[in-house]
Design a protein around this motif. Sequence first.
Motif, mmCIF file in Angstrom:
data_model
loop_
_atom_site.group_PDB
_atom_site.id
_atom_site.type_symbol
_atom_site.label_atom_id
_atom_site.label_comp_id
_atom_site.label_asym_id
_atom_site.label_seq_id
_atom_site.Cartn_x
_atom_site.Cartn_y
_atom_site.Cartn_z
ATOM 1 N N THR A 1 0.832 -1.206 0.000
ATOM 2 C CA THR A 1 0.000 0.000 0.000
ATOM 3 C C THR A 1 0.862 1.250 0.000
ATOM 4 O O THR A 1 0.611 2.200 -0.759
ATOM 5 C CB THR A 1 -0.922 0.012 1.236
ATOM 6 N N LEU A 2 1.886 1.264 0.835
ATOM 7 C CA LEU A 2 2.790 2.412 0.881
ATOM 8 C C LEU A 2 3.506 2.580 -0.451
ATOM 9 O O LEU A 2 3.642 3.702 -0.971
ATOM 10 C CB LEU A 2 3.799 2.222 2.016
ATOM 11 N N GLU A 3 3.933 1.482 -1.025
ATOM 12 C CA GLU A 3 4.624 1.522 -2.312
ATOM 13 C C GLU A 3 3.709 2.091 -3.393
ATOM 14 O O GLU A 3 4.134 2.916 -4.223
ATOM 15 C CB GLU A 3 5.074 0.109 -2.678
ATOM 16 N N GLN A 4 2.457 1.679 -3.404
ATOM 17 C CA GLN A 4 1.500 2.172 -4.388
ATOM 18 C C GLN A 4 1.236 3.662 -4.217
ATOM 19 O O GLN A 4 1.122 4.403 -5.201
ATOM 20 C CB GLN A 4 0.192 1.388 -4.281
ATOM 21 N N LYS A 5 1.141 4.117 -2.977
ATOM 22 C CA LYS A 5 0.912 5.540 -2.714
ATOM 23 C C LYS A 5 2.071 6.382 -3.251
ATOM 24 O O LYS A 5 1.870 7.429 -3.887
ATOM 25 C CB LYS A 5 0.754 5.783 -1.202
ATOM 26 N N ILE A 6 3.280 5.922 -2.983
ATOM 27 C CA ILE A 6 4.455 6.665 -3.450
ATOM 28 C C ILE A 6 4.531 6.642 -4.966
ATOM 29 O O ILE A 6 4.783 7.676 -5.614
ATOM 30 C CB ILE A 6 5.737 6.076 -2.817
ATOM 31 N N SER B 1 5.008 22.446 -2.511
ATOM 32 C CA SER B 1 6.224 23.143 -2.095
ATOM 33 C C SER B 1 7.439 22.227 -2.018
ATOM 34 O O SER B 1 8.561 22.696 -1.818
ATOM 35 C CB SER B 1 5.998 23.801 -0.729
ATOM 36 N N LEU B 2 7.211 20.911 -2.176
ATOM 37 C CA LEU B 2 8.312 19.953 -2.035
ATOM 38 C C LEU B 2 8.495 19.154 -3.315
ATOM 39 O O LEU B 2 7.522 18.763 -3.963
ATOM 40 C CB LEU B 2 8.032 18.992 -0.870
ATOM 41 N N THR B 3 9.769 18.879 -3.658
ATOM 42 C CA THR B 3 10.082 18.027 -4.809
ATOM 43 C C THR B 3 10.562 16.671 -4.300
ATOM 44 O O THR B 3 11.064 16.561 -3.175
ATOM 45 C CB THR B 3 11.188 18.651 -5.666
ATOM 46 N N GLN C 1 4.177 9.324 -10.286
ATOM 47 C CA GLN C 1 3.639 9.315 -11.647
ATOM 48 C C GLN C 1 2.888 10.604 -11.952
ATOM 49 O O GLN C 1 2.946 11.132 -13.065
ATOM 50 C CB GLN C 1 2.724 8.112 -11.843
ATOM 51 N N ALA C 2 2.179 11.120 -10.967
ATOM 52 C CA ALA C 2 1.432 12.362 -11.161
ATOM 53 C C ALA C 2 2.375 13.535 -11.401
ATOM 54 O O ALA C 2 2.023 14.488 -12.109
ATOM 55 C CB ALA C 2 0.560 12.636 -9.941
ATOM 56 N N GLN C 3 3.583 13.460 -10.852
ATOM 57 C CA GLN C 3 4.555 14.543 -11.023
ATOM 58 C C GLN C 3 5.433 14.358 -12.263
ATOM 59 O O GLN C 3 6.207 15.244 -12.614
ATOM 60 C CB GLN C 3 5.438 14.643 -9.779
ATOM 61 N N LYS C 4 5.310 13.174 -12.886
ATOM 62 C CA LYS C 4 6.100 12.869 -14.088
ATOM 63 C C LYS C 4 7.587 13.123 -13.850
ATOM 64 O O LYS C 4 8.285 13.764 -14.633
ATOM 65 C CB LYS C 4 5.609 13.689 -15.271
ATOM 66 N N THR C 5 8.061 12.580 -12.744
ATOM 67 C CA THR C 5 9.460 12.741 -12.375
ATOM 68 C C THR C 5 10.231 11.464 -12.696
ATOM 69 O O THR C 5 9.644 10.380 -12.842
ATOM 70 C CB THR C 5 9.579 13.057 -10.869
ATOM 71 N N GLU C 6 11.533 11.587 -12.802
ATOM 72 C CA GLU C 6 12.374 10.420 -13.054
ATOM 73 C C GLU C 6 12.689 9.657 -11.768
ATOM 74 O O GLU C 6 13.237 8.555 -11.819
ATOM 75 C CB GLU C 6 13.678 10.861 -13.727
ATOM 76 N N VAL C 7 12.369 10.228 -10.628
ATOM 77 C CA VAL C 7 12.600 9.547 -9.348
ATOM 78 C C VAL C 7 11.653 8.355 -9.245
ATOM 79 O O VAL C 7 10.480 8.434 -9.611
ATOM 80 C CB VAL C 7 12.366 10.516 -8.173
ATOM 81 N N LYS C 8 12.159 7.225 -8.771
ATOM 82 C CA LYS C 8 11.382 5.995 -8.665
ATOM 83 C C LYS C 8 11.060 5.684 -7.193
ATOM 84 O O LYS C 8 11.748 6.162 -6.284
ATOM 85 C CB LYS C 8 12.153 4.818 -9.271
ATOM 86 N N ALA C 9 10.048 4.849 -7.005
ATOM 87 C CA ALA C 9 9.657 4.463 -5.647
ATOM 88 C C ALA C 9 10.804 3.774 -4.918
ATOM 89 O O ALA C 9 10.999 3.975 -3.702
ATOM 90 C CB ALA C 9 8.431 3.552 -5.692
#
Length: 646
Positions: free
Chosen positions: A355-360, A397-399, A365-373
Amino acid sequence: MDGSIPSKTRAEEHDADIWGEFFIPPYFERLGLKTATKSTYIIGKRGCGKTMLLKYFDYHTAFSARRHEISQDEISHVGIYWRVDTQFCSSLQHRGIATDHWQAIFESYFSLYIAIEIIRSLRTIAKSAYRDFNVDDFEGLKFESIPDFHPDFPSGALELENFLAKVRRSFSTWISNVAVTPQPLLPPGKIFLEALIEDIKALPSLSGASFYIYVDEVENLVPYQRRVLNTLLKHSQRPLIVNFTSKEQSSENQTTGPEWVNATHDYRLLDLDKLLVEDERPLFFSEVFLANLSLASGNNNEEFVTRLQSIEYIADRRGSEYRDQILTQMKQRFPSKAYKDFAADALNDSALYRTLEQKITRSLQAQKTEVKAEDFFKYLMVPDALVVVPALLNRSSLTPSKIISELDEYAISGTGSFRTSWVQNNLVGALLELYRPYGRECPLYSGFDTLCTMSNNNLRNFLILCYKALEIAELKDEDVSVISIATQCRASYDAADQLIREIKTFGQYGEQLRIFVLRLGSIFRALQASPAMSEPEQNQFTINSGHRALDARELNFLSEAIKYAILVEQIETKTKGTVGTDIIDYQLNPIYSPYFQISYRRKRKLEISTKDFEVLYSGNEDEFRTLARSVAKVPKETDDRQLGLI
């Protein structure tokens, strides 16, 4: 174990004689009831122990057959407990009879009821260990002045008791048929009681007798009836003193004449909720729970139990060594963990981990960032920080990179934003939200200190929580000496569910109050479900905006919610805004928090308008759902089930 003893969480479930079942509270010496020379008005919320206290002072207990020794000075305080029959007293009005006539009728009914109880108290005294008055004395007792009121009134104690009981039955029949049944002859009010007591005191062995009448739930009487009793209270003096008890102080202070009663001159006001100071409550609640377990096991003569039943040991119970011993025992029976440990347990649970993994993942995905879970799950060594990451990722306010940088600093040196504010402000809310989809067993609702907080310093609520945990542990065949966290959490939910169902019995607004609690709890749950979780622990509100003031009907509803401890009035906490001043904060009683999976801690509040409050307590379902969505500030696509509104 005798299971009937732990199941008794209401004084009404006990017999009139509670000798051996009552435990002396820490404030007992501060009551001064046995030495009072004027009336006392005792107030206290439901479950504070008010009725048990009155039953202890009642003659059934004071002169119990279970008492082996009764001192001579016990006769100076013969208590008579009268719990108002609200339905019957409400029928003593209107129906073609003028109020001033009803007034005389009610005073006569009061004297009839109390006269019967006074005679019965003498019979109980005669059968008790009190040495100066025995059964032969009672049977030979004559009330020489009573026939002066009417030739039909007998003077013998037994005969008079039977006669008055017959009159009382005739009176009940007349009340049900006032139009077709002749009114029975009733004793003429206070003067009748005074004559009765004067005859009693004529006996040398009873010359020191004084009778203290405790009228319980006086606030439920019809206004004219309260005025009658106010008159009796105002003119009370030994040997007949009328006392009041209620959940809150009655607003009806007028007498039947031009006078008024007030706490300065006419009575002592005792607030039991305030008499039991905050640092005394955990110890006393523990003592009552443990002593009841001893009684249930048949250990009535155990030293621990007998000490709690004796006034002589109050000072000894204040000792630090004794206090530490009792509280340690309770903490061992109801264990818990630190919040950080709960976070670690959550990450070790495969379902919660996913569940935590899915939330992250969704947030990234919503931010379309290259950072992964997986970049975040490198920090399993700081579970308390990792659990709050989903909320942080939903804040504009946070990236993700900034959060990872803070995670790194926290993992290496224990410093940074996670240390100073993020964990402290968001961990409880994040854990609640993580566990919420999985139902009832959120581990946060465990531990002795938590049970005390959720009970809102109310003895009855505390006992319900503890007894429910015992009940479930026994059903699961667990060790009841150390109750598991899972069992405690299930018990907390079941207790909250039980108490919410009970709300519908709370007076004329019962069902409306129950719906109000369900709506308010749902709104706090919806606020918690907000992805950014900027205010994760809201469980209180203040009404400080709108184009109008609260009207009389709304103020009355709030008063009822406070009277029944559904809402807890709090002194204003600091506000974010700079405009206006909040006057009162209203906290949803934390005993209900496990039902909604919201925080039991008093942290943050919701500011609502008078219009919002009107919707909460009297709006239709569509209006409520619109309000909930507006307050929670959630996207339109978020469904009601996700918000906890279904």
